[in-house]
Design a protein around this motif. Sequence first.
Motif, short mmCIF file in Angstrom:
data_model
loop_
_atom_site.label_atom_id
_atom_site.label_comp_id
_atom_site.label_asym_id
_atom_site.label_seq_id
_atom_site.Cartn_x
_atom_site.Cartn_y
_atom_site.Cartn_z
N ARG A 79 14.38 -31.61 -42.51
CA ARG A 79 14.06 -30.32 -41.88
C ARG A 79 13.45 -29.32 -42.86
O ARG A 79 12.66 -28.45 -42.47
CB ARG A 79 15.32 -29.74 -41.25
N LEU A 80 13.78 -29.43 -44.16
CA LEU A 80 13.25 -28.47 -45.13
C LEU A 80 12.14 -29.07 -45.99
O LEU A 80 11.71 -28.43 -46.96
CB LEU A 80 14.37 -27.97 -46.04
N ARG A 132 8.92 -29.52 -45.33
CA ARG A 132 7.71 -28.69 -45.30
C ARG A 132 7.85 -27.48 -46.21
O ARG A 132 6.92 -27.11 -46.93
CB ARG A 132 7.40 -28.25 -43.87
N PRO A 139 8.64 -33.85 -40.97
CA PRO A 139 8.73 -33.62 -39.52
C PRO A 139 8.35 -32.18 -39.17
O PRO A 139 8.51 -31.27 -39.97
CB PRO A 139 10.20 -33.89 -39.21
N GLU A 140 7.82 -32.00 -37.96
CA GLU A 140 7.53 -30.66 -37.49
C GLU A 140 8.85 -29.93 -37.27
O GLU A 140 9.77 -30.45 -36.65
CB GLU A 140 6.73 -30.71 -36.20
N THR A 141 8.92 -28.71 -37.80
CA THR A 141 10.15 -27.93 -37.71
C THR A 141 9.84 -26.57 -37.13
O THR A 141 8.74 -26.03 -37.32
CB THR A 141 10.80 -27.77 -39.09
N ARG A 159 20.61 -20.03 -41.66
CA ARG A 159 20.58 -21.33 -41.01
C ARG A 159 20.56 -22.49 -42.00
O ARG A 159 21.18 -23.54 -41.77
CB ARG A 159 19.36 -21.41 -40.10
N ASP A 160 19.85 -22.32 -43.13
CA ASP A 160 19.53 -23.45 -44.00
C ASP A 160 20.22 -23.42 -45.35
O ASP A 160 19.92 -24.26 -46.20
CB ASP A 160 18.01 -23.51 -44.22
N LEU A 209 10.15 -21.72 -41.31
CA LEU A 209 10.39 -23.00 -41.97
C LEU A 209 11.68 -22.98 -42.79
O LEU A 209 12.27 -24.03 -43.05
CB LEU A 209 9.21 -23.36 -42.87
N GLU A 269 19.32 -33.80 -43.64
CA GLU A 269 19.15 -33.30 -42.27
C GLU A 269 17.80 -33.70 -41.67
O GLU A 269 17.11 -32.90 -41.04
CB GLU A 269 19.33 -31.78 -42.22
N GLY A 270 17.43 -34.95 -41.90
CA GLY A 270 16.22 -35.48 -41.29
C GLY A 270 14.93 -34.88 -41.81
O GLY A 270 13.89 -34.98 -41.15
#
Length: 325
Positions: free
Chosen positions: A158-159, A161, A220-222, A231-232, A226, A155-156
């Motif tokens: 996203r997790l 960080r 990436p900034e999310t 959601r994740d 975090l 997912e690009g």
Amino acid sequence: RRILDAAGLESITLAELARQYLQAHPTAARVDHDLDPLLEEFIEAKSREERRQTSIDNLTRRIRAWLVANRLSTVHDITDEALRALKLRKGVSAQTRINDMAAVSSFLSYLSTERRILAANPLAGMARPARDLRMPRVLTPEQAGALLRAAQEVEGGRLLRYFTLCLLAGLRPGEAARLDPAAVVLQRGGRISVTLSKRRRRGRAVPISPTFRAWWAVAPETPAPLFDWDRDRVAFDQIREQAGLIQRGSGGDRKKLTLRLWQDDICRHTWISWRLAELKDEAQVALEAGTSVQMIHEHYLQWLDSKSVKALAQMRPAAQPQKKA
């Protein structure tokens, strides 16, 4: 007795009154309350107590999982069998069962003391499972690298960080999930300011390593938080599976894990062992990790060899393609 006398019922005994009440209000009717609205009331009450949102989410998730697994819809459905299921589930660690029992017990206490629906909390007298006497598991350098690479791809990134904070700074999952990225200071000698610890509302500063800096730079900034379980969850499982730390069944048995190398807090355990091998100072590592020297001494001494420490320190993300002007 004075209330009855004042009502002109001098001749009726308390025992007769109790018998008449039970005849008119059967036990099943008195306890047959829907559990879903009661759970919502309980969670609202916890929110008014200014509990942390992560704690409230954890309570909700554990209690709902118990209700669904045992098909409980009303208070009358809460049986001894459903209560024992919390303690006796197979394939679940003792600590998880203890935490589940604590969450459900809190809900049942609310039904007893606040709502007066139950005469008493039926879990109050049930002994908790004995804790597993296991050493914490740590990731090998190969597994750690695979985990970060998977987090970078799924997912690009996203997790990424979130996993960087857990694995390369030793934050607890809840701490990493709610950390404000502004608390990460990347300049030389920088620190991560963790404002809340697990047990006490005190802060600590975690040093930033070159490895952390390299992975954080490509993440990436999310948006905050975090990490959010609802959601994740799918991405979280996909990352662990892609890294080879869990493996699911096939077909209709996809929910069953056929391989489980993952252990709760395994990223944090890896960082603590790594940091201890570098510093050889359990007091300093305990300070940075927000735990006790006794815990460090009992569980982490001599856990990683020098070769593994060097390999972990050399982990770097793949070079990112440069953007064309």
